[in-house]
Design a protein around this motif. Sequence first.
Motif, PDB file in Angstrom:
ATOM      1  N   GLY A   3     -29.296   8.757  10.058  1.00 17.35           N
ATOM      2  CA  GLY A   3     -28.669   7.631  10.721  1.00 17.35           C
ATOM      3  C   GLY A   3     -28.690   7.692  12.235  1.00 17.35           C
ATOM      4  O   GLY A   3     -28.826   6.671  12.913  1.00 17.35           O
ATOM      5  N   TRP A  57     -26.375   3.305  14.719  1.00 17.87           N
ATOM      6  CA  TRP A  57     -25.529   4.497  14.791  1.00 17.87           C
ATOM      7  C   TRP A  57     -24.995   4.685  16.206  1.00 17.87           C
ATOM      8  O   TRP A  57     -23.835   5.057  16.398  1.00 17.87           O
ATOM      9  CB  TRP A  57     -26.326   5.717  14.340  1.00 17.87           C
ATOM     10  CG  TRP A  57     -25.485   6.926  14.045  1.00 17.87           C
ATOM     11  CD1 TRP A  57     -25.004   7.845  14.933  1.00 17.87           C
ATOM     12  CD2 TRP A  57     -25.021   7.346  12.750  1.00 17.87           C
ATOM     13  NE1 TRP A  57     -24.291   8.811  14.280  1.00 17.87           N
ATOM     14  CE2 TRP A  57     -24.278   8.541  12.947  1.00 17.87           C
ATOM     15  CE3 TRP A  57     -25.178   6.846  11.453  1.00 17.87           C
ATOM     16  CZ2 TRP A  57     -23.687   9.219  11.877  1.00 17.87           C
ATOM     17  CZ3 TRP A  57     -24.596   7.533  10.398  1.00 17.87           C
ATOM     18  CH2 TRP A  57     -23.859   8.701  10.625  1.00 17.87           C
ATOM     19  N   ALA A  67     -26.373  11.820   5.924  1.00 16.36           N
ATOM     20  CA  ALA A  67     -26.460  10.498   6.544  1.00 16.36           C
ATOM     21  C   ALA A  67     -26.528  10.618   8.064  1.00 16.36           C
ATOM     22  O   ALA A  67     -27.180   9.810   8.731  1.00 16.36           O
ATOM     23  CB  ALA A  67     -25.255   9.649   6.134  1.00 16.36           C
ATOM     24  N   TYR A  68     -25.880  11.633   8.596  1.00 17.78           N
ATOM     25  CA  TYR A  68     -25.925  11.851  10.045  1.00 17.78           C
ATOM     26  C   TYR A  68     -27.354  12.058  10.527  1.00 17.78           C
ATOM     27  O   TYR A  68     -27.755  11.546  11.572  1.00 17.78           O
ATOM     28  CB  TYR A  68     -25.073  13.066  10.399  1.00 17.78           C
ATOM     29  CG  TYR A  68     -25.083  13.423  11.868  1.00 17.78           C
ATOM     30  CD1 TYR A  68     -24.306  12.716  12.782  1.00 17.78           C
ATOM     31  CD2 TYR A  68     -25.874  14.468  12.347  1.00 17.78           C
ATOM     32  CE1 TYR A  68     -24.318  13.044  14.133  1.00 17.78           C
ATOM     33  CE2 TYR A  68     -25.881  14.802  13.687  1.00 17.78           C
ATOM     34  CZ  TYR A  68     -25.110  14.092  14.576  1.00 17.78           C
ATOM     35  OH  TYR A  68     -25.129  14.404  15.907  1.00 17.78           O
ATOM     36  N   ARG A  70     -21.662   5.234  11.202  1.00 21.67           N
ATOM     37  CA  ARG A  70     -22.082   4.979   9.827  1.00 21.67           C
ATOM     38  C   ARG A  70     -21.625   3.612   9.317  1.00 21.67           C
ATOM     39  O   ARG A  70     -22.382   2.890   8.675  1.00 21.67           O
ATOM     40  CB  ARG A  70     -21.542   6.088   8.924  1.00 21.67           C
ATOM     41  CG  ARG A  70     -22.046   6.027   7.488  1.00 21.67           C
ATOM     42  CD  ARG A  70     -21.683   7.315   6.763  1.00 21.67           C
ATOM     43  NE  ARG A  70     -22.191   7.346   5.403  1.00 21.67           N
ATOM     44  CZ  ARG A  70     -22.197   8.434   4.634  1.00 21.67           C
ATOM     45  NH1 ARG A  70     -21.719   9.574   5.127  1.00 21.67           N
ATOM     46  NH2 ARG A  70     -22.675   8.409   3.402  1.00 21.67           N
ATOM     47  N   GLU A  79     -29.504   5.405   2.719  1.00 20.45           N
ATOM     48  CA  GLU A  79     -28.248   5.930   2.195  1.00 20.45           C
ATOM     49  C   GLU A  79     -28.208   5.846   0.667  1.00 20.45           C
ATOM     50  O   GLU A  79     -27.584   6.671   0.009  1.00 20.45           O
ATOM     51  CB  GLU A  79     -27.069   5.166   2.798  1.00 20.45           C
ATOM     52  CG  GLU A  79     -25.719   5.779   2.468  1.00 20.45           C
ATOM     53  CD  GLU A  79     -24.552   4.986   3.016  1.00 20.45           C
ATOM     54  OE1 GLU A  79     -23.575   5.601   3.448  1.00 20.45           O
ATOM     55  OE2 GLU A  79     -24.624   3.734   3.009  1.00 20.45           O
TER      56      GLU A  79
END
Length: 296
Positions: free
Chosen positions: A88, A94, A84-85, A99, A113
């Motif tokens: 995102g 972000w 997700a990093y 998140r 996601e």
Amino acid sequence: MKPLATLAFFFVFMALSAQAEPPSSFSAAKRIAEREIYYDQDRTFYCGCKLDFEEGPYLASCGYEVRKQPKRAARIEWEHVMPAYDFGRQRQCWQEGGRRHCRATDPVFRRAEADLINLVPSVGEVNGDRSNLRYGMATSASAYQYGQCRAKVDFKADVFQPPTNQRGNVARIYWYMRDEYGIRISRQQQQLFEAWAKQDPVDAWERERNRRIAAIQGHGNPHVSGKATPHQPTLPDRAAGNDEGLPHDDGDFSCATRKTCGAMTSCEEAVFHLQQCGNGRLDGDNDGTPCEAICS
């Protein structure tokens, strides 16, 4: 009657396709993945441990050796192959709140996601250790292999090495996320993934998984199905972080050496190592800004 039967099947197929849509949230995606994709599968992604979604992985079945977290190793978690990093951090939400803020305010992030193509069942400890480490070859003497499980984590180099039989799967999922959500990946990663995809070609389960996902969310991964034209991508709501003030020639900076903030010569180099090389340790508070002593 045969033409009529064929026509009827066509209309039923079109009606089902029209109803297909992505899961509404990450929580919903996990439930759907368990019930509608992996319902007849009993192996974890990296280690090949037998699993029961309620009871967890049977670690003895794959010769798994716990590194540090026995409680987490005893459960199944749904891992984002592209963290997700990675998908995102390029979005404005972000930068504003990480998140949680993206989940609350950004429908494109929520879609990414919850994208079933990017979700695989993993031993919880492996998922936790991998975190947002980049994929690569774990070559440090301190790299840890989970017993007979062929995955390795290399905290010294910030690298996670998947087993040989999943490397092509990783590459094709990354390429899908790149195309679908406009994510940039470094030249080094692209070259690595090309090698992995040749080393580990698409197999029967990967094709079937892709077919099941396409039936649920309306499209699959063209890098698995072999379609020449990818699904229409959803681009970031702003320019990718990798593009802002960074040299387009990767030769200006290099991912070959994993650097600490103290070794950076400029903020631009720190941003490159964070965003192109996946060195998440440069951003200790996960606010999208690395090495704040030089980038504040």
